[in-house]
Motif scaffolding. Sequence first.
Motif, PDB file in Angstrom:
ATOM      1  N   LYS A   1      51.605  42.203  37.935  1.00  0.00           N
ATOM      2  CA  LYS A   1      52.615  42.872  39.435  1.00  0.00           C
ATOM      3  C   LYS A   1      51.542  44.271  39.163  1.00  0.00           C
ATOM      4  O   LYS A   1      50.451  44.153  40.651  1.00  0.00           O
ATOM      5  N   GLN A   2      51.248  44.616  38.185  1.00  0.00           N
ATOM      6  CA  GLN A   2      49.978  45.769  38.138  1.00  0.00           C
ATOM      7  C   GLN A   2      48.838  46.001  38.977  1.00  0.00           C
ATOM      8  O   GLN A   2      47.587  46.706  39.282  1.00  0.00           O
ATOM      9  N   ILE A   3      48.295  44.885  38.371  1.00  0.00           N
ATOM     10  CA  ILE A   3      46.392  44.300  38.339  1.00  0.00           C
ATOM     11  C   ILE A   3      46.932  43.951  39.560  1.00  0.00           C
ATOM     12  O   ILE A   3      45.507  44.303  40.018  1.00  0.00           O
ATOM     13  N   THR A   4      47.389  43.028  40.495  1.00  0.00           N
ATOM     14  CA  THR A   4      47.221  42.886  41.657  1.00  0.00           C
ATOM     15  C   THR A   4      47.430  44.215  43.062  1.00  0.00           C
ATOM     16  O   THR A   4      46.354  44.414  43.526  1.00  0.00           O
ATOM     17  N   GLU A   5      47.891  44.975  42.168  1.00  0.00           N
ATOM     18  CA  GLU A   5      48.363  46.407  42.729  1.00  0.00           C
ATOM     19  C   GLU A   5      46.940  46.792  42.646  1.00  0.00           C
ATOM     20  O   GLU A   5      46.372  47.629  43.779  1.00  0.00           O
ATOM     21  N   ASP A   6      46.602  47.164  41.290  1.00  0.00           N
ATOM     22  CA  ASP A   6      45.172  47.859  41.076  1.00  0.00           C
ATOM     23  C   ASP A   6      43.852  47.282  42.483  1.00  0.00           C
ATOM     24  O   ASP A   6      43.297  47.906  42.622  1.00  0.00           O
ATOM     25  N   CYS A   7      43.630  46.057  41.770  1.00  0.00           N
ATOM     26  CA  CYS A   7      43.199  45.406  43.071  1.00  0.00           C
ATOM     27  C   CYS A   7      42.753  46.311  44.435  1.00  0.00           C
ATOM     28  O   CYS A   7      41.659  45.259  44.617  1.00  0.00           O
ATOM     29  N   THR A   8      43.825  46.269  45.018  1.00  0.00           N
ATOM     30  CA  THR A   8      43.370  46.791  46.929  1.00  0.00           C
ATOM     31  C   THR A   8      44.412  47.872  47.133  1.00  0.00           C
ATOM     32  O   THR A   8      43.756  48.615  47.819  1.00  0.00           O
ATOM     33  N   ASP A   9      45.057  48.489  46.184  1.00  0.00           N
ATOM     34  CA  ASP A   9      44.895  49.792  46.107  1.00  0.00           C
ATOM     35  C   ASP A   9      43.997  51.174  45.877  1.00  0.00           C
ATOM     36  O   ASP A   9      43.112  50.722  44.500  1.00  0.00           O
ATOM     37  N   SER A  19      32.149  46.502  41.076  1.00  0.00           N
ATOM     38  CA  SER A  19      31.966  45.531  39.991  1.00  0.00           C
ATOM     39  C   SER A  19      32.976  45.759  38.851  1.00  0.00           C
ATOM     40  O   SER A  19      33.113  44.226  38.981  1.00  0.00           O
ATOM     41  N   ARG A  20      33.637  46.886  38.262  1.00  0.00           N
ATOM     42  CA  ARG A  20      34.523  46.459  37.206  1.00  0.00           C
ATOM     43  C   ARG A  20      35.836  45.816  38.420  1.00  0.00           C
ATOM     44  O   ARG A  20      36.559  44.450  37.795  1.00  0.00           O
ATOM     45  N   ARG A  21      36.176  46.070  39.775  1.00  0.00           N
ATOM     46  CA  ARG A  21      37.077  45.376  40.037  1.00  0.00           C
ATOM     47  C   ARG A  21      36.568  44.151  40.425  1.00  0.00           C
ATOM     48  O   ARG A  21      37.986  43.679  40.414  1.00  0.00           O
ATOM     49  N   ASN A  22      35.944  43.914  40.934  1.00  0.00           N
ATOM     50  CA  ASN A  22      35.299  42.334  40.764  1.00  0.00           C
ATOM     51  C   ASN A  22      35.325  41.467  39.723  1.00  0.00           C
ATOM     52  O   ASN A  22      35.791  40.699  40.395  1.00  0.00           O
ATOM     53  N   ASP A  23      35.144  42.074  38.779  1.00  0.00           N
ATOM     54  CA  ASP A  23      35.136  41.641  37.814  1.00  0.00           C
ATOM     55  C   ASP A  23      36.834  41.447  37.276  1.00  0.00           C
ATOM     56  O   ASP A  23      37.156  40.049  36.893  1.00  0.00           O
ATOM     57  N   VAL A  24      37.764  41.601  37.555  1.00  0.00           N
ATOM     58  CA  VAL A  24      39.112  41.378  37.222  1.00  0.00           C
ATOM     59  C   VAL A  24      39.551  40.836  38.364  1.00  0.00           C
ATOM     60  O   VAL A  24      40.512  39.798  37.756  1.00  0.00           O
ATOM     61  N   LEU A  25      38.802  40.568  39.237  1.00  0.00           N
ATOM     62  CA  LEU A  25      39.692  39.851  40.561  1.00  0.00           C
ATOM     63  C   LEU A  25      38.857  38.095  40.028  1.00  0.00           C
ATOM     64  O   LEU A  25      39.551  37.353  40.294  1.00  0.00           O
ATOM     65  N   ILE A  26      37.986  38.441  39.694  1.00  0.00           N
ATOM     66  CA  ILE A  26      37.103  37.162  39.306  1.00  0.00           C
ATOM     67  C   ILE A  26      37.371  36.909  37.781  1.00  0.00           C
ATOM     68  O   ILE A  26      37.712  35.240  37.760  1.00  0.00           O
ATOM     69  N   GLY A  27      38.286  37.392  36.713  1.00  0.00           N
ATOM     70  CA  GLY A  27      39.027  36.910  35.584  1.00  0.00           C
ATOM     71  C   GLY A  27      39.961  36.269  36.261  1.00  0.00           C
ATOM     72  O   GLY A  27      40.800  35.274  35.716  1.00  0.00           O
TER      73      GLY A  27
END
Length: 339
Positions: A1-9, A19-27
Motif C-alpha cells: 500500500k505504502q509503495i503504491t501511494e508513494d509512487c503517486t503521492d 529517477s528514484r521514483r521511476n526505479d521503484v516503479l520499474i522494480g
Amino acid sequence: KQITEDCTDSDFNSKICTSRRNDVLIGLNEVHGQFLPPLFNLLSEQYSILNEAKNTIVEMTKYLTSQGRNIHSMTQEERVMYMTQVKRRDCAGRLLTDCLSTVEKFCQSMPFVWMLGGVSECDFVLALLHFLREDVAQIQVLAVTCLEQLAMRKLEFSQWMRLITHLPQAVSEANEVAAQQGSFRAASEGRAMEQNALIVEQLPFHRGLSRMLAHLISAHLAHITNEKEIVNQRNTQKFQALATFLNLMAEMLSHPSGRICGEQIVTWIALLRDPAIAKCQTKLLGPYMERILNAYVTHIVRIRWDDVYEQNHPLWTLLEASWDDNEEFETWLMDLRSK
C-alpha cells in the motif's frame, strides 16, 4: 500500500527525485510476476473456505428447518458446531477484505494489465466481478471500490468494453444472490423477510455500484463518440452492450434512496450535452429518458425530516442510513437541484 501511494503521492514526489521514483516503479514491474500469483491464490483459497463454511451453515439451517426449528432453538452441541462455521466464514471474509484492500491500491496506481492477468495469468477483474455477489465482511463493497479505481483510469477501448459487457450480468447475479440470502436469513431466524431491511443493508453496495458505473461512462465518453458502430446506431454487439449497460444505470435510478440517483446525475448530463451523442440520442438515450426524469423529479422533493426522526416516514430507516441528519440532506438536495 505504502509503495503504491508513494509512487503517486505529490508530497512524496517533492522528497525524492524522479529517477528514484521511476526505479521503484520499474522494480515493481520486474517482480510483480512473483507477488501477484500468491495474492491471487490467497484470494481463491480464502473464497473457497468462505463458500465451504457458508454451504455448511446452509445445510445446518435446512436440517433445523426440516424439524420445525431455527437457529434460536439449537442445542448446545449444535450451537458450538454452528458457531465454528460462522467463525470460519468470518475469518476467511476478513482475510479477503485485507487482500482486496491491497488490490485496490494496485487498481489505482499500477498498470492495468496487472489486473487482467496479461503476464501472471491472474485475472483479478474476473474475480472482482464475481465478488460483487459476496456480502460477508463487505467484500462486495470493496470489490466495487476496486472496479471504481479502474473505471476512473484511462482504459483502452477493448478494456473498457470488457467491463461494459460483463458488469450488467455480474450485477444481476449479485442481486439474485442478495435476495436469496435475505430470504434464507429470515427463514433461519424464523421470521418473515423485511424488504426495507434488505435495501438498507445493501445501500453501501448499491451507492458504490452506482458511482462506479457512472465513472465508467463519464471517464470514457470518447470511446462512445469515436466508435462508429455506436454513433451510427448500428444494431451491433458493441451498441447492444452499451445499451444494456445504460439500461442497468437507468434501472438503478428507481432505488428509493436519492443517494443512488445523485451518484449518476453528472454522467447523464455529460451524455446529453455531448454534441456527437446528442445526434444519436433518440436511439441511444431515448429509451431511458422517462426513467431518468421521473427519478430526479421524485428526489428533488424535500423530505420532512421530522418524519424521519419520529419514524413516521415509511422509509425512515433507509433515509437515516442515507444521510446523517437534516443538514446533510439539505446540502445534498441543494446540490442535486443546482445540477
